[in-house]
Design an enzyme around this catalytic site. Structure first.
Site, short mmCIF file in Angstrom:
data_model
loop_
_atom_site.label_atom_id
_atom_site.label_comp_id
_atom_site.label_asym_id
_atom_site.label_seq_id
_atom_site.Cartn_x
_atom_site.Cartn_y
_atom_site.Cartn_z
N HIS A 33 0.82 -1.21 0.00
CA HIS A 33 0.00 0.00 0.00
C HIS A 33 0.85 1.26 0.00
O HIS A 33 2.05 1.22 0.29
CB HIS A 33 -0.90 0.02 1.24
CG HIS A 33 -2.14 -0.82 1.10
ND1 HIS A 33 -2.14 -2.17 1.27
CD2 HIS A 33 -3.42 -0.47 0.77
CE1 HIS A 33 -3.36 -2.64 1.08
NE2 HIS A 33 -4.16 -1.64 0.77
N LYS A 93 -1.00 5.00 4.67
CA LYS A 93 -1.97 4.11 5.31
C LYS A 93 -1.60 3.93 6.80
O LYS A 93 -0.45 3.68 7.12
CB LYS A 93 -1.97 2.75 4.60
CG LYS A 93 -3.02 1.80 5.12
CD LYS A 93 -3.20 0.61 4.18
CE LYS A 93 -4.21 -0.39 4.73
NZ LYS A 93 -5.52 0.17 5.03
N1 LIG Z 1 -12.96 -0.90 1.90
C1 LIG Z 1 -12.29 -0.34 0.90
O1 LIG Z 1 -12.43 -0.72 -0.27
C2 LIG Z 1 -11.35 0.78 1.20
C3 LIG Z 1 -11.14 1.14 2.49
N2 LIG Z 1 -10.30 2.16 2.79
C4 LIG Z 1 -10.23 2.50 4.20
O2 LIG Z 1 -10.94 3.72 4.39
C5 LIG Z 1 -10.36 4.45 5.47
C6 LIG Z 1 -9.99 5.83 4.96
O3 LIG Z 1 -8.91 5.72 4.06
P1 LIG Z 1 -8.26 7.00 3.36
O4 LIG Z 1 -9.33 7.77 2.63
O5 LIG Z 1 -7.09 6.53 2.62
O6 LIG Z 1 -7.80 7.84 4.64
P2 LIG Z 1 -7.70 9.42 4.79
O7 LIG Z 1 -6.88 9.68 6.00
O8 LIG Z 1 -7.30 10.04 3.49
O9 LIG Z 1 -9.22 9.86 5.05
C7 LIG Z 1 -9.91 9.72 6.24
C8 LIG Z 1 -10.70 11.00 6.42
O10 LIG Z 1 -11.60 10.84 7.53
C9 LIG Z 1 -11.55 12.03 8.31
N3 LIG Z 1 -12.04 11.75 9.64
C10 LIG Z 1 -11.37 11.24 10.70
N4 LIG Z 1 -12.20 11.11 11.75
C11 LIG Z 1 -13.41 11.54 11.33
C12 LIG Z 1 -14.68 11.64 11.95
N5 LIG Z 1 -14.86 11.31 13.23
N6 LIG Z 1 -15.73 12.13 11.22
C13 LIG Z 1 -15.56 12.51 9.95
N7 LIG Z 1 -14.38 12.43 9.29
C14 LIG Z 1 -13.32 11.94 9.99
C15 LIG Z 1 -10.10 12.44 8.25
O11 LIG Z 1 -9.94 13.78 8.65
P3 LIG Z 1 -8.47 14.27 9.20
O12 LIG Z 1 -7.59 14.21 7.99
O13 LIG Z 1 -8.75 15.62 9.72
O14 LIG Z 1 -8.06 13.28 10.25
C16 LIG Z 1 -9.82 12.21 6.75
O15 LIG Z 1 -10.23 13.31 5.98
C17 LIG Z 1 -9.17 3.61 5.95
O16 LIG Z 1 -9.55 2.79 7.02
C18 LIG Z 1 -8.85 2.77 4.72
O17 LIG Z 1 -8.18 1.58 5.04
C19 LIG Z 1 -9.65 2.86 1.83
C20 LIG Z 1 -9.79 2.52 0.51
C21 LIG Z 1 -10.64 1.43 0.09
O1 LIG Z 2 -6.04 2.27 3.14
C1 LIG Z 2 -6.24 1.93 1.95
O2 LIG Z 2 -5.82 2.57 0.98
C2 LIG Z 2 -7.04 0.72 1.70
N1 LIG Z 2 -7.60 0.13 2.71
C3 LIG Z 2 -8.37 -1.06 2.67
C4 LIG Z 2 -7.68 -2.18 3.40
O3 LIG Z 2 -7.05 -1.92 4.43
O4 LIG Z 2 -7.80 -3.33 2.97
C5 LIG Z 2 -8.79 -1.42 1.26
C6 LIG Z 2 -7.74 -1.17 0.22
O5 LIG Z 2 -6.70 -2.08 0.41
C7 LIG Z 2 -7.24 0.27 0.30
#
Ligand SMILES: NC(=O)C1=CN([C@@H]2O[C@H](COP(=O)(O)OP(=O)(O)OC[C@H]3O[C@@H](n4cnc5c(N)ncnc54)[C@H](OP(=O)(O)O)[C@@H]3O)[C@@H](O)[C@H]2O)C=CC1
Ligand SMILES: O=C(O)C1=N[C@H](C(=O)O)C[C@H](O)C1
EC number: 1.17.1.8
Length: 250
Positions: A135, A139
């Site tokens: 990744h 992350k």
């Molecule tokens: N299931 C899937 O297919 C996927 C899952 N993911 C998962 O999604 C999650 C987010 O990933 P990613 O977008 O890369 O992370 P980021 O850090 O880019 O985004 C997370 C966002 O959530 C905000 N945030 C944190 N706490 C809160 C809250 N209480 N209420 C509202 N917003 C909040 C953060 O704000 P701030 O920056 O101010 O902390 C940030 O803007 C991770 O757990 C990742 O593993 C990601 C991609 C695919």
């Molecule tokens: O943090 C990410 O980027 C992603 N998170 C998810 C995971 O932990 O499996 C899904 C994907 O791999 C992207």
């Protein structure tokens, strides 16, 4: 036909910002809120959100889901960090809110869901199996939720097939050299600038190996799964773990 009222939590994040655009572009959905850290959760109820797409952090997700379930708002969750204890807590909340649905998808991309299914099928036939997830370096959690789920599915398939523990003669190793142990399956995490989300499942038997690899090259890979989950969760009460339950994989 009235549009589905959808809110995104984590709307400024890497995947959240892409989800905002995907919901806005969907003909059958209306984006009623796009919230980030510090925004009031009451906005979800005030705007009449029917589904919340939860894409925040493992530290925030439980409080957000507690609010959603208490208010009868369905949720589609991509955020990682799921443990048996967390799932049990969520299940208890859902029992007190009949009719509310929550989908937790370790991965929303079709290729990743298929990787897990293929790995589960292959696991029973091979003596050895290891998972490598790769990744982007921003992350926060390791191993990835996808890799943890993949390893659990592989371990369950091996147990069902009566497979013995895998061969491994290692007697001395630096901490971490053999990866994390997820239900007996070694899982290795790579963090590298330039990558997004990738996974390899390596399987080995007498005189042969099989590698199943998936690459998410852009956050757009997760959007069809998020939109599918959003449409389906409103008619699927209770907890659904894994997007595969909303796909006809057979
Ligand atoms: N299931 C899937 O297919 C996927 C899952 N993911 C998962 O999604 C999650 C987010 O990933 P990613 O977008 O890369 O992370 P980021 O850090 O880019 O985004 C997370 C966002 O959530 C905000 N945030 C944190 N706490 C809160 C809250 N209480 N209420 C509202 N917003 C909040 C953060 O704000 P701030 O920056 O101010 O902390 C940030 O803007 C991770 O757990 C990742 O593993 C990601 C991609 C695919
Ligand atoms: O943090 C990410 O980027 C992603 N998170 C998810 C995971 O932990 O499996 C899904 C994907 O791999 C992207």
């Amino acid at each position: 036909m009235s549009k589905l009222r959808v809110a995104v939590l984590g709307a400024k994040g890497r995947i959240g910002s892409e989800a905002v655009r995907a919901v806005e572009a969907a003909d059958d959905m209306e984006l009623v809120a796009a919230l980030g850290r510090g925004d009031r959760l009451e906005t979800l109820a005030d705007t009449g959100a029917q589904v919340v797409v939860e894409l925040t952090t493992p530290a925030s997700v439980m409080d957000n889901l507690d609010f959603c379930v208490r208010h009868g708002i369905h949720a589609v969750v991509g955020t990682t960090g799921w443990t048996d204890e967390r799932l049990a807590r969520l299940d208890t909340w859902l029992s007190a809110s009949p009719g509310t649905g929550v989908l937790i998808a370790p991965n929303f991309s079709i290729g990743a869901v298929l990787t897990m299914a293929f790995a589960q099928t292959a696991a029973r036939y091979f003596e050895s199996v290891e998972v490598i997830e790769l990744h982007h370096p921003n992350k926060v959690d390791a191993p990835s939720g996808t890799a943890a789920r993949t390893a659990q599915l592989i371990a369950a398939a091996r147990a069902e097939a009566g497979r013995a523990p895998q061969p491994d003669a290692t007697t001395t190793a630096l901490d971490g050299a053999r990866g994390a142990d997820v239900d007996g399956i070694p899982v290795h995490s790579v963090r590298l600038r330039g990558l997004l989300a990738h996974q390899e499942v390596l399987l080995g038997g007498e005189g042969e190996t099989l590698t199943i690899r998936h690459d998410s090259l852009h956050h757009s890979s997760f959007m069809p799964g998020i939109l599918l989950g959003t449409r389906r969760v409103v008619t699927t009460p209770g907890l659904t773990f894994g997007l595969e339950h909303f796909l006809d994989l057979n």
